[in-house]
Write a protein that holds these residues in place. Structure first.
Motif, PDB file in Angstrom:
ATOM      1  N   LEU A 117      -2.444 -24.277 -26.155  1.00 13.86           N
ATOM      2  CA  LEU A 117      -3.566 -24.929 -25.483  1.00 13.86           C
ATOM      3  C   LEU A 117      -3.519 -24.777 -23.973  1.00 13.86           C
ATOM      4  O   LEU A 117      -4.362 -25.342 -23.263  1.00 13.86           O
ATOM      5  N   GLY A 118      -2.536 -24.049 -23.458  1.00 15.96           N
ATOM      6  CA  GLY A 118      -2.502 -23.740 -22.035  1.00 15.96           C
ATOM      7  C   GLY A 118      -1.469 -24.485 -21.228  1.00 15.96           C
ATOM      8  O   GLY A 118      -1.363 -24.255 -20.016  1.00 15.96           O
ATOM      9  N   ALA A 119      -0.692 -25.378 -21.835  1.00 17.05           N
ATOM     10  CA  ALA A 119       0.328 -26.114 -21.086  1.00 17.05           C
ATOM     11  C   ALA A 119       1.550 -25.236 -20.869  1.00 17.05           C
ATOM     12  O   ALA A 119       1.961 -24.484 -21.758  1.00 17.05           O
ATOM     13  N   GLY A 120       2.133 -25.321 -19.669  1.00 16.96           N
ATOM     14  CA  GLY A 120       3.328 -24.565 -19.365  1.00 16.96           C
ATOM     15  C   GLY A 120       4.564 -25.209 -19.951  1.00 16.96           C
ATOM     16  O   GLY A 120       4.504 -26.296 -20.539  1.00 16.96           O
ATOM     17  N   PRO A 121       5.741 -24.565 -19.787  1.00 14.75           N
ATOM     18  CA  PRO A 121       6.982 -25.118 -20.355  1.00 14.75           C
ATOM     19  C   PRO A 121       7.328 -26.500 -19.802  1.00 14.75           C
ATOM     20  O   PRO A 121       7.752 -27.381 -20.551  1.00 14.75           O
ATOM     21  N   ASP A 143       9.188 -31.657 -34.871  1.00 11.82           N
ATOM     22  CA  ASP A 143       8.442 -30.517 -35.392  1.00 11.82           C
ATOM     23  C   ASP A 143       8.204 -29.511 -34.261  1.00 11.82           C
ATOM     24  O   ASP A 143       7.497 -29.820 -33.289  1.00 11.82           O
ATOM     25  N   PRO A 144       8.785 -28.313 -34.323  1.00 11.18           N
ATOM     26  CA  PRO A 144       8.601 -27.339 -33.237  1.00 11.18           C
ATOM     27  C   PRO A 144       7.168 -26.856 -33.092  1.00 11.18           C
ATOM     28  O   PRO A 144       6.798 -26.325 -32.044  1.00 11.18           O
ATOM     29  N   ALA A 178       1.892 -25.650 -30.261  1.00  9.07           N
ATOM     30  CA  ALA A 178       0.479 -25.989 -30.093  1.00  9.07           C
ATOM     31  C   ALA A 178       0.166 -26.335 -28.648  1.00  9.07           C
ATOM     32  O   ALA A 178      -0.900 -25.976 -28.124  1.00  9.07           O
ATOM     33  N   SER A 179       1.085 -27.025 -27.984  1.00 13.76           N
ATOM     34  CA  SER A 179       0.882 -27.373 -26.581  1.00 13.76           C
ATOM     35  C   SER A 179       0.780 -26.132 -25.711  1.00 13.76           C
ATOM     36  O   SER A 179      -0.087 -26.042 -24.828  1.00 13.76           O
ATOM     37  N   ARG A 180       1.639 -25.171 -25.960  1.00 17.71           N
ATOM     38  CA  ARG A 180       1.597 -23.937 -25.171  1.00 17.71           C
ATOM     39  C   ARG A 180       0.358 -23.110 -25.498  1.00 17.71           C
ATOM     40  O   ARG A 180      -0.222 -22.462 -24.618  1.00 17.71           O
ATOM     41  N   LEU A 228       7.480 -32.440 -20.594  1.00 18.63           N
ATOM     42  CA  LEU A 228       7.225 -33.802 -20.118  1.00 18.63           C
ATOM     43  C   LEU A 228       6.242 -34.557 -21.000  1.00 18.63           C
ATOM     44  O   LEU A 228       6.395 -35.762 -21.209  1.00 18.63           O
ATOM     45  N   LYS A 229       5.240 -33.861 -21.518  1.00 19.25           N
ATOM     46  CA  LYS A 229       4.163 -34.531 -22.251  1.00 19.25           C
ATOM     47  C   LYS A 229       4.382 -34.561 -23.759  1.00 19.25           C
ATOM     48  O   LYS A 229       3.871 -35.456 -24.444  1.00 19.25           O
ATOM     49  N   VAL A 230       5.101 -33.585 -24.285  1.00 17.47           N
ATOM     50  CA  VAL A 230       5.243 -33.482 -25.742  1.00 17.47           C
ATOM     51  C   VAL A 230       6.677 -33.754 -26.193  1.00 17.47           C
ATOM     52  O   VAL A 230       6.928 -34.610 -27.053  1.00 17.47           O
TER      53      VAL A 230
END
Length: 265
Positions: free
Chosen positions: A171-175, A161-162, A167-169, A180-182
């Motif tokens: 929330l402030g996470a970089g590429p 699911d893209p 949602a990760s980005r 690595l996390k998602v």
């Protein structure tokens, strides 16, 4: 009076005959090799009883063990390179390209004839001044193995699911952290399946290795080829059975992991 619904089923049962003949044509030679690996006789055409005598002799043969060691080194190295490159390539194709040309171009080494790929890589190594050895075979095997890993990881990415990455980005996470996390944990089954398939393909690949290895460092398929030119021995049958077992287990594991890519959606 017969049920009209059952008539078509009875009428088309004959279609299964070519199917089973095809299975017999494909798997009967393999079954013969497996059975004869347990033959107590040195004559492959004379059955003298069940025996495991040839399996210990496989491990006592120095040339076979050297070829096996070289093959494991090549398969491990090629799998590591192909897994990393194939995963990154699939991620880049999925996120940064449009259309099917780049995708087809990335998977092309998987469908190119081995002879063409082997000659091309040999020419490339000669132009670059790269000496032949296990390192050249690792690079050569990584070329076609990367294509298989890319195809499997791309199939896995189609089920992700893209919106999770978005949602990760948000929330402030970089590429990099998002990858690595998602993304990477979701790609894990496809990556492992691609790695297993790449290892299996490299394990028994002959043509490309024949063109890109040094005579002093033959892989196991090349050693077997040099032996069977003068006739198949029971040791070769035993070794082929062991390789068949490893290949079947690896392919089944890769298939089950590939199914997880669809069931976990």
């Amino acid at each position: 009076m017969a049920d009209p619904i059952t008539r078509p089923r009875r009428r088309f049962r004959g279609i299964l005959v070519p199917l089973w003949l095809g299975y017999v044509f494909l798997y009967l030679p393999i079954l013969v090799v497996v059975i004869m690996s347990f033959n107590d006789s040195e004559n492959l055409f004379v059955w003298r009883g069940f025996s495991l005598r040839w399996y210990p002799e496989v491990f006592a043969d120095g040339a076979l063990m050297q070829g096996l060691g070289n093959t494991l080194v090549v398969a491990t190295g090629a799998t590591a390179i192909a897994t990393v490159l194939g995963t990154l390539l699939a991620y880049g194709i999925q996120h940064y390209t449009r259309g099917g040309f780049v995708r087809a171009f990335a998977i092309a080494p998987a469908i190119l004839p081995d002879l063409l790929l082997g000659i091309g890589l040999l020419t490339l190594f000669a132009l670059l001044g790269i000496t032949l050895g296990l390192h050249s075979v690792i690079l050569a095997h990584a070329v076609f193995a990367t294509a298989f890993v890319t195809a499997i990881v791309l199939a896995r990415m189609a089920s992700i699911d893209p919106s999770l990455e978005e949602a990760s980005r948000d929330l402030g996470a970089g590429p990099v952290r998002t990858f690595l996390k998602v993304t990477l944990p979701q790609l894990a089954p496809g990556i492992v399946a691609g790695a297993l398939l790449a290892f299996t393909l490299s394990l028994d690949e002959f043509v490309i290795a024949f063109f890109t290895t040094a005579p002093t460092q033959p892989t196991l398929p090349i050693v077997i080829y040099s032996m069977v030119r003068f006739g198949v021995t029971p040791e070769v049958n035993a070794l082929a059975t062991l390789l068949l077992f490893v290949s079947v287990v690896t392919v089944i594991a890769a298939q089950r992991l590939t199914r997880l890519t669809g069931s976990s959606k």
